[in-house]
Design an enzyme around this catalytic site. Structure first.
Site, PDB file in Angstrom:
ATOM      1  N   ASP A 118       0.798  -1.216   0.000  1.00 44.41           N
ATOM      2  CA  ASP A 118       0.000   0.000   0.000  1.00 44.41           C
ATOM      3  C   ASP A 118       0.846   1.289   0.000  1.00 44.41           C
ATOM      4  O   ASP A 118       0.631   2.187  -0.815  1.00 44.41           O
ATOM      5  CB  ASP A 118      -0.855  -0.086   1.283  1.00 44.41           C
ATOM      6  CG  ASP A 118      -1.890   0.975   1.345  1.00 44.41           C
ATOM      7  OD1 ASP A 118      -2.466   1.281   0.295  1.00 44.41           O
ATOM      8  OD2 ASP A 118      -2.110   1.510   2.445  1.00 44.41           O
ATOM      9  N   ASP A 142       0.015  -9.153   4.112  1.00 43.11           N
ATOM     10  CA  ASP A 142      -1.286  -8.774   4.687  1.00 43.11           C
ATOM     11  C   ASP A 142      -2.450  -9.063   3.737  1.00 43.11           C
ATOM     12  O   ASP A 142      -3.590  -9.138   4.164  1.00 43.11           O
ATOM     13  CB  ASP A 142      -1.299  -7.276   5.033  1.00 43.11           C
ATOM     14  CG  ASP A 142      -0.157  -6.885   5.953  1.00 43.11           C
ATOM     15  OD1 ASP A 142       0.384  -7.775   6.635  1.00 43.11           O
ATOM     16  OD2 ASP A 142       0.193  -5.689   5.981  1.00 43.11           O
ATOM     17  N   MET A 184       0.571 -11.450  12.007  1.00 43.13           N
ATOM     18  CA  MET A 184       0.628 -10.072  11.504  1.00 43.13           C
ATOM     19  C   MET A 184      -0.614  -9.804  10.655  1.00 43.13           C
ATOM     20  O   MET A 184      -1.583 -10.547  10.727  1.00 43.13           O
ATOM     21  CB  MET A 184       1.905  -9.860  10.692  1.00 43.13           C
ATOM     22  CG  MET A 184       3.145  -9.712  11.537  1.00 43.13           C
ATOM     23  SD  MET A 184       4.563  -9.298  10.493  1.00 43.13           S
ATOM     24  CE  MET A 184       5.739  -8.769  11.719  1.00 43.13           C
ATOM     25  N   GLY A 185      -0.566  -8.739   9.848  1.00 43.97           N
ATOM     26  CA  GLY A 185      -1.684  -8.444   8.955  1.00 43.97           C
ATOM     27  C   GLY A 185      -2.180  -7.016   9.029  1.00 43.97           C
ATOM     28  O   GLY A 185      -3.109  -6.651   8.325  1.00 43.97           O
ATOM     29  N   HIS A 287       8.226 -11.613  12.709  1.00 41.62           N
ATOM     30  CA  HIS A 287       8.817 -11.619  11.372  1.00 41.62           C
ATOM     31  C   HIS A 287       9.164 -13.011  10.845  1.00 41.62           C
ATOM     32  O   HIS A 287       9.549 -13.136   9.679  1.00 41.62           O
ATOM     33  CB  HIS A 287      10.048 -10.704  11.350  1.00 41.62           C
ATOM     34  CG  HIS A 287       9.661  -9.263  11.552  1.00 41.62           C
ATOM     35  ND1 HIS A 287       9.454  -8.741  12.794  1.00 41.62           N
ATOM     36  CD2 HIS A 287       9.410  -8.270  10.668  1.00 41.62           C
ATOM     37  CE1 HIS A 287       9.092  -7.469  12.676  1.00 41.62           C
ATOM     38  NE2 HIS A 287       9.055  -7.165  11.395  1.00 41.62           N
TER      39      HIS A 287
HETATM   40  O1  F6P Z   1       2.758  -4.958   6.074  1.00 44.96           O
HETATM   41  C1  F6P Z   1       3.509  -6.093   6.367  1.00 44.96           C
HETATM   42  C2  F6P Z   1       3.797  -6.188   7.852  1.00 44.96           C
HETATM   43  O2  F6P Z   1       4.502  -7.382   8.094  1.00 44.96           O
HETATM   44  C3  F6P Z   1       2.566  -6.096   8.747  1.00 44.96           C
HETATM   45  O3  F6P Z   1       1.840  -7.274   8.802  1.00 44.96           O
HETATM   46  C4  F6P Z   1       3.207  -5.676  10.042  1.00 44.96           C
HETATM   47  O4  F6P Z   1       2.300  -4.967  10.865  1.00 44.96           O
HETATM   48  C5  F6P Z   1       4.322  -4.761   9.597  1.00 44.96           C
HETATM   49  O5  F6P Z   1       4.612  -5.092   8.252  1.00 44.96           O
HETATM   50  C6  F6P Z   1       5.583  -4.893  10.427  1.00 44.96           C
HETATM   51  O6  F6P Z   1       6.498  -3.972   9.943  1.00 44.96           O
HETATM   52  P1  F6P Z   1       8.015  -3.888  10.428  1.00 44.96           P
HETATM   53  O7  F6P Z   1       8.800  -4.893   9.636  1.00 44.96           O
HETATM   54  O8  F6P Z   1       8.413  -2.493  10.119  1.00 44.96           O
HETATM   55  O9  F6P Z   1       8.043  -4.214  11.899  1.00 44.96           O
END
Ligand code: F6P
Length: 367
Positions: A118, A142, A184-185, A287
């Site tokens: 996005d 997501d 996540m999501g 992650h």
């Molecule tokens: O948009 C992908 C995503 O993995 C989401 O599900 C999660 O909230 C976010 O990115 C985590 O981001 P970062 O890697 O910056 O912690």
């Protein structure tokens, strides 16, 4: 139509399995059409700093199965609100879009492929509005982009979440516990919903269906009454209660996401222990969901997306994003792709399926 001689490609936003497969497919299709490919490093940051690598056949050999991205990525580098030193800072974001466009021109690029979710596609739209020829490729675990049936990366994350739920069943059964697994999501519940159904979760909590703590406890008590001494709760990081409250791990002004989610399962765990008097344990997948090799489905989807992205460039469709529509890869305007998020329909077929097999969504509103 102008002959395409040189293109750029960048991967931006959070990494996920399949990015390299897209880079490979775009590049292979380009090289066979005698088009040079520059791979910009770390998302839009590489375009601002003019840091890139020449992608030849050797550079994309053996990367189909590799997770992450050989180009590097960033979900902080936004050329329109640039905060990274030495050119900007979080206190004083700079508009460096003209610098990025200048670098596009001095490298004699005919088009740019942007691979991201996005945030990346919104920046791409801003550049398209300024006249930069761009083809977008929809990525995100997501699966929250409305203009495509599925983003690449989602299937790989889904299989990791499902396997985690399978594994957590063992401890839940043996110790007669409630195990809470957090996916996540962001604001979309796709990962929790689909892995919850595929993994046989007893309670699924997603942002689209606000939960009530008493209803969660009632579902656990109901299971106990039926002789089930354990329960699995699959909880999306964006799950919210009926007042709309979410658990925010951190505010991150400089990122394309204003808040970092994560940790709601700790709260649900404490509610279960206090109100249901049942031992609970929490597993936040984090992650792990974004790591490792892409599934066969994602390798295929990424390859189809990448090959089509180059076809669109050759056809002069320079404001578009590749999109999966039923069995086919088609294209949509980038501006349509970023207009709204794709969220779970609480009254849709998948939620109804889960309800029919006895899953609770922690809500009396959904029946
Ligand atoms: O948009 C992908 C995503 O993995 C989401 O599900 C999660 O909230 C976010 O990115 C985590 O981001 P970062 O890697 O910056 O912690």
């Amino acid at each position: 139509m102008k002959k395409i001689k040189r293109i750029g490609i960048l991967t931006a936003g959070g990494d996920c399995p399949g990015l390299n497969a897209v880079v490979r497919a775009v590049s292979k299709n380009a090289l066979r059409n005698d088009i040079e490919v520059l791979g910009f490093k770390n998302g839009f940051d590489g375009l601002v700093r003019n840091e890139y690598m020449n992608i030849d056949a050797a550079a994309v050999t053996g990367i189909l199965t590799r997770g992450g991205t050989i180009l590097g990525t960033s979900n902080i580098a936004n050329p329109f609100k640039y905060t990274l030193p030495p050119f900007g800072s979080p206190e004083e974001p700079k508009d460096l879009s003209k610098v990025a466009m200048h670098n596009f021109q001095i490298n004699n690029l005919d088009a740019l492929v942007t691979v991201g979710g996005d945030g990346t596609l919104s920046m791409s739209k801003q550049f398209v509005d300024l006249g930069v020829p761009i083809v977008g490729v929809p990525k995100t675990i997501d699966n929250d982009l409305s203009a495509t049936d599925q983003t690449f990366g989602f299937d790989s994350a889904l299989s990791i979440c499902t396997e985690a739920i399978d594994r957590l069943h063992t401890t839940a059964q043996s110790h007669h516990r409630v195990m809470i697994v957090e996916t996540m999501g962001r604001y979309a519940g796709w990962l929790a919903l689909r892995s919850g159904i595929a993994g046989g979760g007893d309670i699924i909590l997603i942002p689209e269906i606000p939960y009530n703590e008493d209803v969660i406890c009632e579902a656990i008590e109901n299971r106990k009454r039926r002789g089930k001494t354990f329960s699995i709760i699959v909880c999306s990081e964006g799950a919210r209660n009926e007042k709309g409250e979410m658990v925010i791990a951190k505010k991150v002004a400089e990122s394309t996401d204003a808040v970092r989610l994560g940790g709601v399962s700790n709260y649900i765990g404490s509610v279960v222990e206090e109100k249901c008097h049942t031992e609970a344990r929490v597993c936040i997948l984090g992650h792990v969901q974004r790591g490792g090799t892409p599934t066969a489905y994602d390798r295929l989807l990424s390859t189809r997306y990448g090959a089509k992205a180059l076809d669109l460039i050759l056809e002069g469709k320079h404001k578009h994003m590749v999109s999966l529509q039923g069995p086919q890869i088609k294209e949509v305007l980038i501006e349509d792709a970023v207009s709204k998020l794709k969220l779970v329909d609480p009254h849709g077929e998948e939620v109804q399926t889960a309800l029919r097999v006895g899953t609770s969504f922690g809500s009396t509103e959904i029946k």
